[in-house]
Design an enzyme around this catalytic site. Sequence first.
Site, PDB file in Angstrom:
ATOM      1  N   GLU A  83      -4.082   0.175  -8.686  1.00 51.22           N
ATOM      2  CA  GLU A  83      -3.014   1.139  -8.972  1.00 51.22           C
ATOM      3  C   GLU A  83      -1.825   0.333  -9.490  1.00 51.22           C
ATOM      4  O   GLU A  83      -1.358  -0.591  -8.825  1.00 51.22           O
ATOM      5  CB  GLU A  83      -2.613   1.895  -7.704  1.00 51.22           C
ATOM      6  CG  GLU A  83      -3.650   2.924  -7.276  1.00 51.22           C
ATOM      7  CD  GLU A  83      -3.298   3.596  -5.946  1.00 51.22           C
ATOM      8  OE1 GLU A  83      -3.583   4.787  -5.798  1.00 51.22           O
ATOM      9  OE2 GLU A  83      -2.755   2.924  -5.043  1.00 51.22           O
TER      10      GLU A  83
ATOM     11  N   ASN B  43      -3.907   5.728  -0.883  1.00 50.69           N
ATOM     12  CA  ASN B  43      -3.561   5.715   0.537  1.00 50.69           C
ATOM     13  C   ASN B  43      -2.924   7.021   0.987  1.00 50.69           C
ATOM     14  O   ASN B  43      -3.020   7.400   2.153  1.00 50.69           O
ATOM     15  CB  ASN B  43      -2.665   4.524   0.863  1.00 50.69           C
ATOM     16  CG  ASN B  43      -3.500   3.258   0.964  1.00 50.69           C
ATOM     17  OD1 ASN B  43      -4.581   3.276   1.549  1.00 50.69           O
ATOM     18  ND2 ASN B  43      -3.034   2.191   0.369  1.00 50.69           N
TER      19      ASN B  43
ATOM     20  N   HIS C 222      -1.479  -2.761  -7.006  1.00 52.20           N
ATOM     21  CA  HIS C 222      -2.125  -2.480  -5.722  1.00 52.20           C
ATOM     22  C   HIS C 222      -3.636  -2.591  -5.835  1.00 52.20           C
ATOM     23  O   HIS C 222      -4.289  -1.741  -6.430  1.00 52.20           O
ATOM     24  CB  HIS C 222      -1.719  -1.070  -5.248  1.00 52.20           C
ATOM     25  CG  HIS C 222      -2.255  -0.730  -3.900  1.00 52.20           C
ATOM     26  ND1 HIS C 222      -2.773   0.504  -3.586  1.00 52.20           N
ATOM     27  CD2 HIS C 222      -2.370  -1.481  -2.769  1.00 52.20           C
ATOM     28  CE1 HIS C 222      -3.169   0.491  -2.330  1.00 52.20           C
ATOM     29  NE2 HIS C 222      -2.940  -0.689  -1.814  1.00 52.20           N
TER      30      HIS C 222
ATOM     31  N   SER D 172       0.818  -1.212   0.000  1.00 56.67           N
ATOM     32  CA  SER D 172       0.000   0.000   0.000  1.00 56.67           C
ATOM     33  C   SER D 172       0.845   1.252   0.000  1.00 56.67           C
ATOM     34  O   SER D 172       0.338   2.340  -0.247  1.00 56.67           O
ATOM     35  CB  SER D 172      -0.868   0.033   1.259  1.00 56.67           C
ATOM     36  OG  SER D 172      -1.631  -1.119   1.369  1.00 56.67           O
TER      37      SER D 172
HETATM   38  N1  LIG Z   1      -5.727  -4.590   4.284  1.00 52.73           N
HETATM   39  C1  LIG Z   1      -5.978  -3.769   3.297  1.00 52.73           C
HETATM   40  O1  LIG Z   1      -7.029  -3.114   3.262  1.00 52.73           O
HETATM   41  C2  LIG Z   1      -4.995  -3.639   2.164  1.00 52.73           C
HETATM   42  C3  LIG Z   1      -5.425  -3.058   0.966  1.00 52.73           C
HETATM   43  C4  LIG Z   1      -4.530  -2.980  -0.107  1.00 52.73           C
HETATM   44  C5  LIG Z   1      -3.240  -3.454   0.047  1.00 52.73           C
HETATM   45  N2  LIG Z   1      -2.854  -4.017   1.242  1.00 52.73           N
HETATM   46  C6  LIG Z   1      -1.476  -4.529   1.321  1.00 52.73           C
HETATM   47  O2  LIG Z   1      -1.525  -5.922   1.139  1.00 52.73           O
HETATM   48  C7  LIG Z   1      -0.451  -6.521   1.873  1.00 52.73           C
HETATM   49  C8  LIG Z   1      -1.034  -7.563   2.794  1.00 52.73           C
HETATM   50  O3  LIG Z   1      -1.897  -6.926   3.726  1.00 52.73           O
HETATM   51  P1  LIG Z   1      -3.099  -7.699   4.400  1.00 52.73           P
HETATM   52  O4  LIG Z   1      -3.974  -6.667   4.996  1.00 52.73           O
HETATM   53  O5  LIG Z   1      -3.672  -8.708   3.453  1.00 52.73           O
HETATM   54  O6  LIG Z   1      -2.317  -8.461   5.577  1.00 52.73           O
HETATM   55  P2  LIG Z   1      -2.761  -9.742   6.396  1.00 52.73           P
HETATM   56  O7  LIG Z   1      -2.032  -9.689   7.675  1.00 52.73           O
HETATM   57  O8  LIG Z   1      -4.250  -9.858   6.429  1.00 52.73           O
HETATM   58  O9  LIG Z   1      -2.222 -10.968   5.501  1.00 52.73           O
HETATM   59  C9  LIG Z   1      -0.855 -11.218   5.297  1.00 52.73           C
HETATM   60  C10 LIG Z   1      -0.700 -12.700   5.012  1.00 52.73           C
HETATM   61  O10 LIG Z   1       0.635 -12.966   4.623  1.00 52.73           O
HETATM   62  C11 LIG Z   1       1.021 -14.202   5.171  1.00 52.73           C
HETATM   63  N3  LIG Z   1       2.469 -14.254   5.186  1.00 52.73           N
HETATM   64  C12 LIG Z   1       3.331 -13.611   6.006  1.00 52.73           C
HETATM   65  N4  LIG Z   1       4.595 -13.885   5.646  1.00 52.73           N
HETATM   66  C13 LIG Z   1       4.539 -14.730   4.581  1.00 52.73           C
HETATM   67  C14 LIG Z   1       5.498 -15.366   3.779  1.00 52.73           C
HETATM   68  N5  LIG Z   1       6.791 -15.169   3.989  1.00 52.73           N
HETATM   69  N6  LIG Z   1       5.085 -16.172   2.767  1.00 52.73           N
HETATM   70  C15 LIG Z   1       3.761 -16.349   2.542  1.00 52.73           C
HETATM   71  N7  LIG Z   1       2.797 -15.755   3.285  1.00 52.73           N
HETATM   72  C16 LIG Z   1       3.181 -14.957   4.284  1.00 52.73           C
HETATM   73  C17 LIG Z   1       0.385 -14.203   6.545  1.00 52.73           C
HETATM   74  O11 LIG Z   1       0.272 -15.513   7.049  1.00 52.73           O
HETATM   75  C18 LIG Z   1      -0.982 -13.570   6.243  1.00 52.73           C
HETATM   76  O12 LIG Z   1      -1.948 -14.527   5.894  1.00 52.73           O
HETATM   77  C19 LIG Z   1       0.266  -5.395   2.586  1.00 52.73           C
HETATM   78  O13 LIG Z   1       1.364  -4.999   1.816  1.00 52.73           O
HETATM   79  C20 LIG Z   1      -0.790  -4.309   2.635  1.00 52.73           C
HETATM   80  O14 LIG Z   1      -0.238  -3.035   2.727  1.00 52.73           O
HETATM   81  C21 LIG Z   1      -3.703  -4.129   2.278  1.00 52.73           C
END
Ligand SMILES: NC(=O)c1ccc[n+]([C@@H]2O[C@H](COP(=O)([O-])OP(=O)(O)OC[C@H]3O[C@@H](n4cnc5c(N)ncnc54)[C@H](O)[C@@H]3O)[C@@H](O)[C@H]2O)c1
Length: 481
Positions: free
Chosen positions: A152, A190, A140, A119
């Site tokens: 994005e 963001n 993104h 993000s």
């Molecule tokens: N939450 C949101 O609204 C949102 C929106 C857009 C982008 N993002 C981005 O998406 C990414 C993930 O965020 P999220 O909210 O889904 O997080 P989350 O914590 O819900 O999920 C992350 C997942 O990654 C897994 N993980 C961790 N290390 C790992 C590895 N080495 N190999 C494989 N899996 C692994 C974890 O077990 C977990 O299931 C971040 O970069 C975040 O900024 C989040």
Amino acid sequence: MAFERVGVVGLGTMGAGIAEVFARAGLRVIGVEADAEALARGRGHLERSTGKAVDKGKLAPGQRDEILGRITLTTSREDLRDVDLVVEAIPEILDYKIALFKDLDRICEPGTVLATNSSSLSVTAIAAATGRPGQVVGMHFFNPAPVMKLVEVVGTVVTAPGLVADVAALAGRLGKTAVAVGDRAGFVVNRLLLPYLNQAAVLMELGVAGRDDIDAAMKLGVGLPMGPFTLLDLIGLDTAYEVMGVLFDETRDRRHAPAPLLRELVTAGLLGRKSGRGFYGDPPREEPAKSRPATFGVTGAGGDGLAERLRAAGFKESEDPDVVLRLADRPVIEHAVRLPDPARMVGVHLVGDHVAELASTALTSEEAASAARDLVKIAGLTPVPCKDRAGFVVDALLFPYLNDAVRMHDSGYASIDDIDAAMRLGCGYPAGPFEMLESLGLAKVRDGLRALYTEYREPAFAPAPLLDQLVTAGVSRFPRP
Ligand SMILES: NC(=O)c1ccc[n+]([C@@H]2O[C@H](COP(=O)([O-])OP(=O)(O)OC[C@H]3O[C@@H](n4cnc5c(N)ncnc54)[C@H](O)[C@@H]3O)[C@@H](O)[C@H]2O)c1
């Protein structure tokens, strides 16, 4: 460039949805998680999300089986050897991502495109850690990925020519709208959204208004799909906290410093929906029953409509009313101190057709504040009690966001149409910031920003020069090419 087989690493809040989006579009997906337990959780996300779509009649059961059949789940990254594209969605921590991309670089064929769903983190830094910086982009998605229409696509100074367009075309194949942007912390959405969410947490900590009232004001007053605290819970407070930290590191803008409350909740393990509790999830509190106020007065320009509504609801106007509702154009306290009994004055700001912000001054009595809440409720409005601070709740949250959008455009980062589209499609807003500015009136927003700046002395609240100049020139629309 043809993308047929894709890998998704991390199947949490975002990754599971991203895997689903690819599989829905007919691509074959390999989903990778850190361990068996997390993989089972990821499988659960996929089954629930597609199951809901079947329940709602948006997907036939057979289609659901086909979608799930295209997704292979594994805990081994080595299985990604032959894919055309990998999208990474692991936690928002640069060191983790760099370690992962180095490994993906080793595992995957030289032609494989590596994308991050980050993000806010520097795509350039992630790309530079690999032996294929030209093949690394940001892709993104927005939460929930199967629903939100925006992607994005982030290119860097070293991205191979044409790759951003190829990835944008892929997003189109997924049924999404791509907005291509350069590599700045937070990209478009963001960078504009998170400071607003953070500021909501700051207002709550300052006691300007409460959680439910701030959420109601932004949802019912402005027409956003949900209030800031509901959205923070949906995003995940840990993710929001990390993104704020990245923004702050790049900008050193103190509005980007994560609100202390966020850190406290994250440390307590209250992460929002994914952990069952965040800003919400505590047991509901009973509101004590209130007695009906007897009489009211309304003062200030624009109060006729409100007085009419209250009369229609059966209330009486009086020269010695229980509560004086002052349509606010400046600090309410300045009007209150001129009354024989300043304790009876409450400031009112009507937001849209459904919300009345009710500002109590340092002198407002609890009886008058409570009477004002009851009055507006019976008149069919949602009361948003707050302190007598510039902008109350809505303008204090909305106007700086609009100002940030003007500055972003003026800096040359993104066009007005891209910024508007990104906020509509990425956040589900009814209108983009420039559309909102033009419908509110540029002068009104400029003047509101000046009042916010005077009150809080926050440099970023000073009206953007472009906004100020358009108002001075008497122009009501932003020039578009
Ligand atoms: N939450 C949101 O609204 C949102 C929106 C857009 C982008 N993002 C981005 O998406 C990414 C993930 O965020 P999220 O909210 O889904 O997080 P989350 O914590 O819900 O999920 C992350 C997942 O990654 C897994 N993980 C961790 N290390 C790992 C590895 N080495 N190999 C494989 N899996 C692994 C974890 O077990 C977990 O299931 C971040 O970069 C975040 O900024 C989040």
